[in-house]
Design an enzyme around this catalytic site. Structure first.
Site, PDB file in Angstrom:
ATOM      1  N   ASP A 279       0.090 -24.216 -22.290  1.00  0.00           N
ATOM      2  CA  ASP A 279       1.096 -23.177 -22.510  1.00  0.00           C
ATOM      3  C   ASP A 279       0.739 -22.044 -21.545  1.00  0.00           C
ATOM      4  O   ASP A 279      -0.357 -21.485 -21.625  1.00  0.00           O
ATOM      5  CB  ASP A 279       0.999 -22.728 -23.981  1.00  0.00           C
ATOM      6  CG  ASP A 279       1.668 -21.388 -24.254  1.00  0.00           C
ATOM      7  OD1 ASP A 279       2.404 -20.871 -23.383  1.00  0.00           O
ATOM      8  OD2 ASP A 279       1.451 -20.848 -25.361  1.00  0.00           O
ATOM      9  N   GLU A 297       6.509 -20.494 -21.549  1.00  0.00           N
ATOM     10  CA  GLU A 297       5.952 -20.321 -22.891  1.00  0.00           C
ATOM     11  C   GLU A 297       7.039 -20.142 -23.953  1.00  0.00           C
ATOM     12  O   GLU A 297       6.984 -20.746 -25.028  1.00  0.00           O
ATOM     13  CB  GLU A 297       5.011 -19.107 -22.927  1.00  0.00           C
ATOM     14  CG  GLU A 297       4.570 -18.773 -24.348  1.00  0.00           C
ATOM     15  CD  GLU A 297       3.367 -17.853 -24.446  1.00  0.00           C
ATOM     16  OE1 GLU A 297       3.431 -16.728 -23.914  1.00  0.00           O
ATOM     17  OE2 GLU A 297       2.364 -18.260 -25.068  1.00  0.00           O
ATOM     18  N   GLU A 298       8.016 -19.319 -23.634  1.00  0.00           N
ATOM     19  CA  GLU A 298       9.067 -19.058 -24.618  1.00  0.00           C
ATOM     20  C   GLU A 298       9.842 -20.340 -24.932  1.00  0.00           C
ATOM     21  O   GLU A 298      10.177 -20.614 -26.092  1.00  0.00           O
ATOM     22  CB  GLU A 298      10.005 -17.963 -24.117  1.00  0.00           C
ATOM     23  CG  GLU A 298       9.382 -16.553 -24.109  1.00  0.00           C
ATOM     24  CD  GLU A 298       8.656 -16.209 -22.817  1.00  0.00           C
ATOM     25  OE1 GLU A 298       8.571 -17.096 -21.939  1.00  0.00           O
ATOM     26  OE2 GLU A 298       8.168 -15.060 -22.678  1.00  0.00           O
ATOM     27  N   TYR A 337      16.566 -23.521 -17.403  1.00  0.00           N
ATOM     28  CA  TYR A 337      15.370 -22.688 -17.399  1.00  0.00           C
ATOM     29  C   TYR A 337      15.809 -21.249 -17.286  1.00  0.00           C
ATOM     30  O   TYR A 337      16.750 -20.950 -16.539  1.00  0.00           O
ATOM     31  CB  TYR A 337      14.509 -23.089 -16.192  1.00  0.00           C
ATOM     32  CG  TYR A 337      13.127 -22.467 -16.167  1.00  0.00           C
ATOM     33  CD1 TYR A 337      12.148 -22.883 -17.066  1.00  0.00           C
ATOM     34  CD2 TYR A 337      12.806 -21.497 -15.232  1.00  0.00           C
ATOM     35  CE1 TYR A 337      10.875 -22.334 -17.038  1.00  0.00           C
ATOM     36  CE2 TYR A 337      11.528 -20.946 -15.188  1.00  0.00           C
ATOM     37  CZ  TYR A 337      10.567 -21.373 -16.099  1.00  0.00           C
ATOM     38  OH  TYR A 337       9.315 -20.825 -16.066  1.00  0.00           O
ATOM     39  N   GLY A 414       0.470 -19.364 -14.337  1.00  0.00           N
ATOM     40  CA  GLY A 414       0.268 -18.024 -13.782  1.00  0.00           C
ATOM     41  C   GLY A 414       1.003 -17.755 -12.485  1.00  0.00           C
ATOM     42  O   GLY A 414       0.780 -16.734 -11.842  1.00  0.00           O
ATOM     43  N   CYS A 415       1.881 -18.659 -12.087  1.00  0.00           N
ATOM     44  CA  CYS A 415       2.499 -18.526 -10.762  1.00  0.00           C
ATOM     45  C   CYS A 415       3.987 -18.249 -10.796  1.00  0.00           C
ATOM     46  O   CYS A 415       4.678 -18.349  -9.779  1.00  0.00           O
ATOM     47  CB  CYS A 415       2.236 -19.780  -9.936  1.00  0.00           C
ATOM     48  SG  CYS A 415       0.488 -20.068  -9.713  1.00  0.00           S
ATOM     49  N   GLY A 416       4.509 -17.911 -11.967  1.00  0.00           N
ATOM     50  CA  GLY A 416       5.914 -17.524 -12.043  1.00  0.00           C
ATOM     51  C   GLY A 416       5.959 -16.039 -12.343  1.00  0.00           C
ATOM     52  O   GLY A 416       5.746 -15.202 -11.464  1.00  0.00           O
ATOM     53  N   ALA A 417       6.185 -15.728 -13.619  1.00  0.00           N
ATOM     54  CA  ALA A 417       6.234 -14.338 -14.049  1.00  0.00           C
ATOM     55  C   ALA A 417       4.956 -13.582 -13.646  1.00  0.00           C
ATOM     56  O   ALA A 417       4.999 -12.378 -13.411  1.00  0.00           O
ATOM     57  CB  ALA A 417       6.422 -14.285 -15.563  1.00  0.00           C
TER      58      ALA A 417
HETATM   59  N1  AR6 Z   1       6.694 -27.932 -16.878  1.00  0.00           N
HETATM   60  C1  AR6 Z   1       6.099 -27.757 -15.679  1.00  0.00           C
HETATM   61  N2  AR6 Z   1       6.197 -26.633 -14.962  1.00  0.00           N
HETATM   62  C2  AR6 Z   1       6.908 -25.616 -15.452  1.00  0.00           C
HETATM   63  C3  AR6 Z   1       7.571 -25.724 -16.702  1.00  0.00           C
HETATM   64  C4  AR6 Z   1       7.437 -26.938 -17.424  1.00  0.00           C
HETATM   65  N3  AR6 Z   1       8.016 -27.124 -18.615  1.00  0.00           N
HETATM   66  N4  AR6 Z   1       8.207 -24.574 -16.916  1.00  0.00           N
HETATM   67  C5  AR6 Z   1       7.965 -23.786 -15.853  1.00  0.00           C
HETATM   68  N5  AR6 Z   1       7.185 -24.399 -14.956  1.00  0.00           N
HETATM   69  P1  AR6 Z   1       5.816 -19.037 -16.012  1.00  0.00           P
HETATM   70  P2  AR6 Z   1       3.309 -17.505 -15.786  1.00  0.00           P
HETATM   71  C6  AR6 Z   1       6.692 -23.853 -13.680  1.00  0.00           C
HETATM   72  O1  AR6 Z   1       6.469 -18.020 -15.161  1.00  0.00           O
HETATM   73  O2  AR6 Z   1       3.482 -17.099 -14.384  1.00  0.00           O
HETATM   74  C7  AR6 Z   1       5.887 -15.755 -20.184  1.00  0.00           C
HETATM   75  O3  AR6 Z   1       6.690 -14.658 -20.538  1.00  0.00           O
HETATM   76  C8  AR6 Z   1       7.736 -23.025 -12.950  1.00  0.00           C
HETATM   77  O4  AR6 Z   1       7.617 -23.307 -11.568  1.00  0.00           O
HETATM   78  O5  AR6 Z   1       6.369 -19.290 -17.366  1.00  0.00           O
HETATM   79  O6  AR6 Z   1       1.937 -17.896 -16.240  1.00  0.00           O
HETATM   80  C9  AR6 Z   1       4.572 -15.740 -20.928  1.00  0.00           C
HETATM   81  O7  AR6 Z   1       4.729 -15.283 -22.237  1.00  0.00           O
HETATM   82  C10 AR6 Z   1       7.320 -21.610 -13.242  1.00  0.00           C
HETATM   83  O8  AR6 Z   1       7.709 -20.704 -12.236  1.00  0.00           O
HETATM   84  O9  AR6 Z   1       4.232 -18.742 -16.208  1.00  0.00           O
HETATM   85  C11 AR6 Z   1       3.759 -14.826 -20.082  1.00  0.00           C
HETATM   86  O10 AR6 Z   1       3.986 -13.487 -20.419  1.00  0.00           O
HETATM   87  C12 AR6 Z   1       5.814 -21.733 -13.309  1.00  0.00           C
HETATM   88  O11 AR6 Z   1       5.611 -22.997 -13.940  1.00  0.00           O
HETATM   89  C13 AR6 Z   1       4.237 -15.104 -18.677  1.00  0.00           C
HETATM   90  O12 AR6 Z   1       5.556 -15.634 -18.819  1.00  0.00           O
HETATM   91  C14 AR6 Z   1       5.151 -20.629 -14.070  1.00  0.00           C
HETATM   92  O13 AR6 Z   1       5.783 -20.455 -15.320  1.00  0.00           O
HETATM   93  C15 AR6 Z   1       3.387 -16.133 -17.971  1.00  0.00           C
HETATM   94  O14 AR6 Z   1       3.834 -16.297 -16.666  1.00  0.00           O
END
Ligand code: AR6
Length: 506
Positions: A279, A297-298, A337, A414-417
């Site tokens: 997650d 995560e959501e 998404y 960690g590579c999106g938000a």
């Molecule tokens: N399977 C594989 N890859 C995925 C999936 C999936 N189901 N969903 C997304 N990705 P992100 P973060 C890829 O931004 O940067 C939340 O609000 C997709 O390329 O959710 O760690 C949390 O509560 C996406 O851009 O993760 C935290 O506050 C990338 O994974 C915060 O976001 C990163 O997903 C965490 O942000």
């Protein structure tokens, strides 16, 4: 050459360990000082799921329940208004009830998202939602009978777990929906629960949007299923807070890289079935699930709403901590998404259960660092922080031999938000998995370039028999190079050159 052929690279998914195949038989369910079990264990052993009796506590180590003595008159109001509502439910009554027993928020909270959602759905679906609201109110009022025993808070710095039934979770979440939990409406600095996520659903009811509509669809689908006699699941779920007692000395670790399956197709929750699913968490688990957030995560929390219960008792995760959740059920399917996220219907979950009647699904919440400036992440202390976090999440229990550890299913953590560099974060996760002796299934989420790049660097690391300690050293060099020169050379090229350099020097 030949060396490459022997290397355990690019393996198909079928070659990675998964549950139930790699399941290790559990000891009999029992409680201990660090494991609170909210069902009666003796009854459980003869096949019955009954609440464990006990006494409530009104102190800083336990969840404050709405039916505690200290809350008597408020609980009477809750009973009165939720009974009214269950007789003749309507969204207006939901609003009225919630405002009645949360009077300080009467002018602050809005319910337009709930009303708009209700207006937006066809007549027959409205009937179902009303029926569900009624049953949810009845279920919420069963809280004193279903959860009589105090629920401990999973506090920072502790290794503690809570096991409870899916029905108990349903009851807690029905209460969260109706905003009955006391002292949980503010998270202002220095307030009692400021280091906890929110749990009352008040933030979901205002600020109407398509995102909120879709969230309500998924959540009402969950509540519909668990409030019906026939479909309410009969099982347990465990929430386990893990704290890394002694962070590894990364520089000296000699583990080799494990097997990797990487693909730009598929997702963690579908193709990663039976593995330890990551997650991409917020340190307040669940992140924006009860407000407008809708990324990895959501979405995970919306299709497995039992995860939301973690917000009731899980204090903010520290740098060396994670939360492992075993046994949650998937209730909904989705597509899209973020803004394109759509609920697509109920899901039948045929995941087998373990000896504790938990679905064999393990999820680990690990929060990456949110970087505001790209450069910040190329610093040894940040790299180390992420390594320890991932390792804490991937580490098996003390007594589990590696043969029984399912692979890690992950992706661009960690590579999106959170703005991390996927190339760096991938290495971090591969290193943590190597030390934890787990293989990795990595889903790049349509990123074809990353798929190729990671495949190549993984092949390189494996074929050169690079240890994680040696790669750590190369990362240190990279960080100091970035710091010194202000350049940002390609990380994987840098590693190839750097690791080759050290080889030739020896
Ligand atoms: N399977 C594989 N890859 C995925 C999936 C999936 N189901 N969903 C997304 N990705 P992100 P973060 C890829 O931004 O940067 C939340 O609000 C997709 O390329 O959710 O760690 C949390 O509560 C996406 O851009 O993760 C935290 O506050 C990338 O994974 C915060 O976001 C990163 O997903 C965490 O942000």
């Amino acid at each position: 050459g030949n060396e490459d052929d022997e290397a355990p690279v690019d393996v198909p998914l079928s070659e990675l360990k998964k549950l139930p195949a790699c399941h290790m038989e559990l000891e009999k369910l029992s409680f201990s000082t660090t494991h609170t079990v909210l069902v009666n264990v003796n009854e459980f052993h003869v096949g019955r799921l009954l609440p464990q009796s006990g006494s409530l506590k009104w102190d800083s180590n336990f969840v404050k329940m709405p039916f505690c003595d200290a809350q008597r008159s408020r609980w009477e109001d809750i009973q009165k208004y939720l009974s009214h509502l269950s007789d003749a439910p309507s969204p207006a009554k939901v609003e009225k009830a919630i405002k009645k027993y949360n009077p300080s928020y009467r002018d602050q909270w809005t319910f337009d998202a709930l009303h708009c959602f209700f207006e937006s759905i066809p007549e027959d679906e409205r009937e179902t939602v009303l029926h569900t609201l009624s049953k949810m109110a009845k279920l919420a009022l069963k809280l004193p009978a279903l959860c009589p025993k105090a629920i401990p808070l999973l506090r920072r710095g502790t290794n503690c777990s809570i096991t409870l039934s899916q029905r108990q979770i349903g009851c807690l979440l029905a209460n969260a929906f109706y905003c009955t939990f006391p002292h949980r409406n503010t998270t202002q600095r220095h307030s009692e629960y400021s280091s906890f996520p929110t749990i009352n659903f008040s933030s979901l009811f205002g600020g109407s949007s398509e995102r909120k509509n879709q969230k309500f669809k998924a959540l009402f689908n969950y509540f519909r299923i668990i409030t019906s006699e026939e479909s309410c699941p009969f099982g347990l779920v465990t929430f386990q807070r893990c704290c890394l007692s002694k962070p590894p000395d990364w520089r000296r670790e000699s583990a080799m890289f494990t097997k990797l399956h990487i693909s730009s197709k598929g997702s963690i929750e579908e193709q990663g079935t039976g593995m330890l699913q990551v997650d991409f968490a917020c340190n307040m688990v669940g992140g924006g699930v009860l407000s407008s957030g809708l990324v990895q995560e959501e979405i995970l929390f919306l299709i497995h709403p039992e995860l939301i219960a973690a917000r009731l008792f899980t204090e903010r995760l520290d740098d060396v901590e994670c939360l492992k959740i075993t046994g949650v059920q998937q209730y909904s399917t989705y597509k899209g998404y973020s803004d394109t996220f759509r609920y697509t219907g109920p899901h039948t979950d045929d995941t087998p259960r373990d000896e504790w009647k938990r679905l064999q699904r393990q999820i680990v919440a690990i929060d990456a660092v949110c970087f505001t400036r790209r450069r910040e992440q190329y610093c040894v202390s940040s790299v180390c922080r992420e390594l320890n976090k991932a390792y804490c999440g991937f580490q098996g229990d003390f007594n589990t031999p590696p043969d029984y550890l399912p692979a890690v299913a992950t992706g661009k953590w960690g590579c999106g938000a959170f703005n991390g560099d996927p190339k760096l974060k991938t290495l971090v996760q591969l290193m943590a998995a190597a030390l934890a002796q787990r293989d990795v299934a990595y889903f790049t989420f349509k990123d074809g370039q990353l798929e190729k790049d990671v495949q190549e660097i993984h092949r390189f690391l494996v074929s050169r028999k690079v240890t994680i300690g040696r790669l750590y050293h190369a990362l240190e060099n990279y960080c100091s190079h970035v710091h010194r020169t202000r350049e940002l050379p390609d990380l994987y090229k840098f590693i190839r050159d750097n690791v080759t350099d050290t080889t030739s020097k020896h």
